[in-house]
Write a protein that holds these residues in place. Structure first.
Motif, PDB file in Angstrom:
ATOM      1  N   LYS A  57      15.782 -71.646  45.930  1.00 47.08           N
ATOM      2  CA  LYS A  57      16.741 -70.563  45.732  1.00 47.08           C
ATOM      3  C   LYS A  57      16.531 -69.886  44.377  1.00 47.08           C
ATOM      4  N   ASN A  58      16.334 -70.698  43.340  1.00 52.00           N
ATOM      5  CA  ASN A  58      16.101 -70.144  42.009  1.00 52.00           C
ATOM      6  C   ASN A  58      14.811 -69.334  41.954  1.00 52.00           C
ATOM      7  N   LYS A  59      13.801 -69.793  42.688  1.00 50.84           N
ATOM      8  CA  LYS A  59      12.532 -69.062  42.717  1.00 50.84           C
ATOM      9  C   LYS A  59      12.700 -67.717  43.401  1.00 50.84           C
ATOM     10  N   LEU A  60      13.494 -67.653  44.445  1.00 50.99           N
ATOM     11  CA  LEU A  60      13.745 -66.376  45.117  1.00 50.99           C
ATOM     12  C   LEU A  60      14.534 -65.421  44.220  1.00 50.99           C
ATOM     13  N   ILE A  61      15.501 -65.981  43.486  1.00 50.35           N
ATOM     14  CA  ILE A  61      16.277 -65.135  42.551  1.00 50.35           C
ATOM     15  C   ILE A  61      15.354 -64.546  41.490  1.00 50.35           C
ATOM     16  N   LEU A  62      14.476 -65.388  40.935  1.00 51.01           N
ATOM     17  CA  LEU A  62      13.533 -64.912  39.920  1.00 51.01           C
ATOM     18  C   LEU A  62      12.592 -63.861  40.497  1.00 51.01           C
ATOM     19  N   PHE A  63      12.188 -64.065  41.753  1.00 50.51           N
ATOM     20  CA  PHE A  63      11.310 -63.085  42.400  1.00 50.51           C
ATOM     21  C   PHE A  63      11.978 -61.714  42.468  1.00 50.51           C
ATOM     22  N   TRP A  64      13.239 -61.682  42.852  1.00 48.30           N
ATOM     23  CA  TRP A  64      13.928 -60.399  42.959  1.00 48.30           C
ATOM     24  C   TRP A  64      14.214 -59.792  41.586  1.00 48.30           C
ATOM     25  N   VAL A  65      14.383 -60.637  40.581  1.00 51.35           N
ATOM     26  CA  VAL A  65      14.510 -60.119  39.212  1.00 51.35           C
ATOM     27  C   VAL A  65      13.225 -59.412  38.798  1.00 51.35           C
ATOM     28  N   ILE A  66      12.089 -60.014  39.147  1.00 54.76           N
ATOM     29  CA  ILE A  66      10.787 -59.400  38.832  1.00 54.76           C
ATOM     30  C   ILE A  66      10.639 -58.068  39.567  1.00 54.76           C
ATOM     31  N   VAL A  67      11.074 -58.034  40.831  1.00 54.56           N
ATOM     32  CA  VAL A  67      11.005 -56.789  41.607  1.00 54.56           C
ATOM     33  C   VAL A  67      11.863 -55.700  40.961  1.00 54.56           C
ATOM     34  N   ILE A  68      13.059 -56.065  40.512  1.00 56.86           N
ATOM     35  CA  ILE A  68      13.948 -55.091  39.861  1.00 56.86           C
ATOM     36  C   ILE A  68      13.328 -54.578  38.560  1.00 56.86           C
ATOM     37  N   LEU A  69      12.722 -55.488  37.803  1.00 55.91           N
ATOM     38  CA  LEU A  69      12.045 -55.076  36.566  1.00 55.91           C
ATOM     39  C   LEU A  69      10.900 -54.113  36.860  1.00 55.91           C
ATOM     40  N   ALA A  70      10.177 -54.371  37.940  1.00 54.57           N
ATOM     41  CA  ALA A  70       9.066 -53.488  38.311  1.00 54.57           C
ATOM     42  C   ALA A  70       9.579 -52.097  38.681  1.00 54.57           C
ATOM     43  N   ILE A  71      10.652 -52.040  39.458  1.00 56.01           N
ATOM     44  CA  ILE A  71      11.220 -50.744  39.848  1.00 56.01           C
ATOM     45  C   ILE A  71      11.735 -49.992  38.621  1.00 56.01           C
ATOM     46  N   THR A  72      12.400 -50.723  37.725  1.00 53.97           N
ATOM     47  CA  THR A  72      12.899 -50.108  36.492  1.00 53.97           C
ATOM     48  C   THR A  72      11.750 -49.575  35.640  1.00 53.97           C
ATOM     49  N   SER A  73      10.676 -50.316  35.570  1.00 54.58           N
ATOM     50  CA  SER A  73       9.511 -49.891  34.789  1.00 54.58           C
ATOM     51  C   SER A  73       8.906 -48.614  35.352  1.00 54.58           C
ATOM     52  N   VAL A  74       8.815 -48.546  36.668  1.00 52.79           N
ATOM     53  CA  VAL A  74       8.285 -47.336  37.303  1.00 52.79           C
ATOM     54  C   VAL A  74       9.165 -46.133  36.958  1.00 52.79           C
ATOM     55  N   ALA A  75      10.489 -46.325  36.979  1.00 51.95           N
ATOM     56  CA  ALA A  75      11.412 -45.236  36.656  1.00 51.95           C
ATOM     57  C   ALA A  75      11.248 -44.789  35.207  1.00 51.95           C
ATOM     58  N   VAL A  76      11.099 -45.745  34.286  1.00 48.24           N
ATOM     59  CA  VAL A  76      10.915 -45.411  32.867  1.00 48.24           C
ATOM     60  C   VAL A  76       9.615 -44.644  32.662  1.00 48.24           C
ATOM     61  N   ILE A  77       8.537 -45.115  33.306  1.00 49.45           N
ATOM     62  CA  ILE A  77       7.233 -44.453  33.168  1.00 49.45           C
ATOM     63  C   ILE A  77       7.286 -43.039  33.722  1.00 49.45           C
ATOM     64  N   TYR A  78       8.029 -42.867  34.802  1.00 50.71           N
ATOM     65  CA  TYR A  78       8.108 -41.551  35.435  1.00 50.71           C
ATOM     66  C   TYR A  78       8.926 -40.565  34.599  1.00 50.71           C
ATOM     67  N   LYS A  79      10.009 -41.048  33.970  1.00 44.89           N
ATOM     68  CA  LYS A  79      10.930 -40.153  33.273  1.00 44.89           C
ATOM     69  C   LYS A  79      10.584 -39.938  31.804  1.00 44.89           C
ATOM     70  N   LYS A  80      10.060 -40.955  31.146  1.00 43.24           N
ATOM     71  CA  LYS A  80       9.801 -40.862  29.713  1.00 43.24           C
ATOM     72  C   LYS A  80       8.416 -40.260  29.447  1.00 43.24           C
ATOM     73  N   PRO A  81       8.305 -39.352  28.481  1.00 47.16           N
ATOM     74  CA  PRO A  81       6.991 -38.810  28.134  1.00 47.16           C
ATOM     75  C   PRO A  81       6.180 -39.807  27.316  1.00 47.16           C
ATOM     76  N   THR A  82       4.873 -39.653  27.337  1.00 59.70           N
ATOM     77  CA  THR A  82       3.992 -40.504  26.549  1.00 59.70           C
ATOM     78  C   THR A  82       3.711 -39.832  25.217  1.00 59.70           C
ATOM     79  N   LYS A  83       3.969 -40.569  24.121  1.00 56.34           N
ATOM     80  CA  LYS A  83       3.712 -40.030  22.791  1.00 56.34           C
ATOM     81  C   LYS A  83       2.289 -40.389  22.380  1.00 56.34           C
ATOM     82  N   LEU A  84       1.500 -39.365  22.058  1.00 55.79           N
ATOM     83  CA  LEU A  84       0.113 -39.568  21.679  1.00 55.79           C
ATOM     84  C   LEU A  84      -0.082 -39.199  20.216  1.00 55.79           C
ATOM     85  N   GLY A  85      -1.032 -39.871  19.580  1.00 58.72           N
ATOM     86  CA  GLY A  85      -1.282 -39.666  18.163  1.00 58.72           C
ATOM     87  C   GLY A  85      -2.127 -38.436  17.880  1.00 58.72           C
TER      88      GLY A  85
END
Length: 434
Positions: A2-30
């Motif tokens: 059960k704990n492993k499944l919970i952790l799996f879905w936490v990882i999935v949520i983090l992945a979805i959140t990361s995709v949203a951040v990458i899509y919305k936030k601009p990349t700052k270049l030097g």
């Protein structure tokens, strides 16, 4: 499980959140990737005062602080000769606002009236912008005009209190960059360490008052500096280097992923998935912070991928050793992770310490490399220890190793399995069988 499944879905949520951040936030270049602006400042000594190396060091520090207050990172502020500084600001084409921060000294001073040859003149009192703690923009409650509120430090509060005691019934002029702003009459001593610039009868325009506040808060320079050269710099590496970096990154990552699958088989495939998630999380962090990416920073990013793979290799090799020794699959996986952790932690900590030293002592370009590498190493530990382990348990569970080829092993390499019952997970975790 059960704990492993919970952790799996936490990882999935983090992945979805990361995709949203990458899509919305601009990349700052030097500056090396997007170009920017280049200013040359020269110290302007007054009177018999000579410009010393200590003055130039203080000036360099003050200029760096001013540029950082503009929200610009990865700036290059370096000495050029005895009295000059070269300032390179990435991704800035309009220098009007930046020049106001860099070129003006924000000379604020309070003056008292003196009579010379029958004429009233303003004489310096020794109370200047260096005695300020901060300046704020506000509006006068009665007139509605924009004003600048001043708050003095401890030394400035004492000076201001003494001046207002001496000048009761007389005006005290406020000059900003040698221009008279207002000359209010002191009605009573002011001991609270606060004052206000009203901008005269017509008051300040909002832009003028805001500019004054910004300049005052930027701090006084240790020595006046003048911009003697300014130009726009094209990217030294630019789009071509970004494209080449992408190609190099894809090729390098692709070859690593192929190697992991060919050599480690099923665990290698799981490591590849974890590696993709690692890259997703790390890039999202770079955008969220945000981290300004130079070519050196991109190199740190790619190098941290190698660190993430290195951790997986240590884990899988240890797991294979446990399987060869006849451990059960569950025991071998746990033992592989836990016994490799010390080596992974030690190697990553030495890298992080090195990054900290480079960040504290290096130039801005070196700092960018150190920062991206350090963040990458930290995220790689999460990827190798948490994500890969979770996926390994979900895929293989506590079952027996029926097909050694899935781990890149031959049947004859595996010793006879211990005939024992694993009574406690805590013991099995470390390969102890009852």
């Amino acid at each position: 499980m059960k704990n492993k499944l919970i952790l799996f879905w936490v990882i999935v949520i983090l992945a979805i959140t990361s995709v949203a951040v990458i899509y919305k936030k601009p990349t700052k270049l030097g500056l090396d990737l997007v170009g920017g602006s280049r200013l040359v400042l020269e110290a302007q000594p007054s009177g018999n005062v000579q410009v010393t190396p200590d003055m130039m060091s203080s000036l360099q520090f003050a200029i760096e602080n001013r540029v950082n207050k503009l929200g610009v990172s990865e700036t290059v502020v370096q000495r050029a000769g005895e009295k000059r500084l070269v300032v390179e600001i990435p991704n800035v084409s309009d220098l009007n606002q930046a020049k106001a921060y860099l070129g003006e000294t924000a000379e604020l001073d309070f003056r008292k009236p003196v009579t010379k040859n029958g004429e009233t003149e303003w004489e310096a009192t020794g109370l200047t912008g260096k005695d300020l703690t901060r300046a704020n923009l506000s509006s006068n409650a009665q007139s509605g005009q924009w004003v600048v509120d001043l708050e003095f430090n401890l030394e400035g509060t004492k000076k201001f209190a003494e001046l207002t005691k001496k000048l009761v019934g007389q005006p005290m002029a406020i000059f900003f960059n040698n221009e008279l702003q207002s000359a209010p009459v002191i009605r009573e001593p002011i001991t609270g360490g606060r004052a206000q610039i009203s901008g005269g009868d017509n008051g300040f325009a909002i832009e003028e008052a805001r500019k004054m506040v910004d300049l005052l808060n930027a701090g006084a320079l240790p020595v006046p500096a003048k911009i003697i050269e300014e130009n726009t710099v094209g990217p030294t590496l630019g789009a071509d280097s970004i494209a080449k970096s992408k190609v190099a990154g894809v090729i390098g990552l692709g070859l690593v992923m192929i190697f992991m699958v060919l050599y480690y088989r099923a665990p290698g495939l799981i490591a590849d998935i974890a590696l993709c998630l690692y890259g997703l999380f790390l890039f999202a962090i770079f955008k969220a912070v945000p981290v300004t990416l130079t070519l050196a920073g991109i190199a740190g990013f790619i190098l941290s991928i190698g660190m993430a793979v290195d951790a997986n290799i240590l884990i899988f090799e240890r797991t294979k050793e446990e399987l060869r020794a006849g451990r059960t699959l569950f025991t071998a996986i746990n033992s592989g992770f836990d016994r490799a952790f010390t080596s992974i932690f030690d190697s990553n900590m030495t890298t992080i310490i090195t990054c900290a030293i480079l960040y504290c002592l290096g130039t801005s370009i070196v700092k960018g490399f150190a920062l991206t590498l350090a963040i990458g190493v930290i995220v790689s530990m999460f990827s190798a220890i948490t994500i890969t382990r979770n996926f390994m348990h979900l895929c293989f569970g506590t079952g027996k190793l029926k097909n050694p080829a899935l781990f890149g092993l031959k049947p004859e390499e595996i010793d006879s399995e211990y005939q024992a019952v694993e009574t406690k997970r805590e013991k099995a975790k470390f390969g102890i069988l009852d």
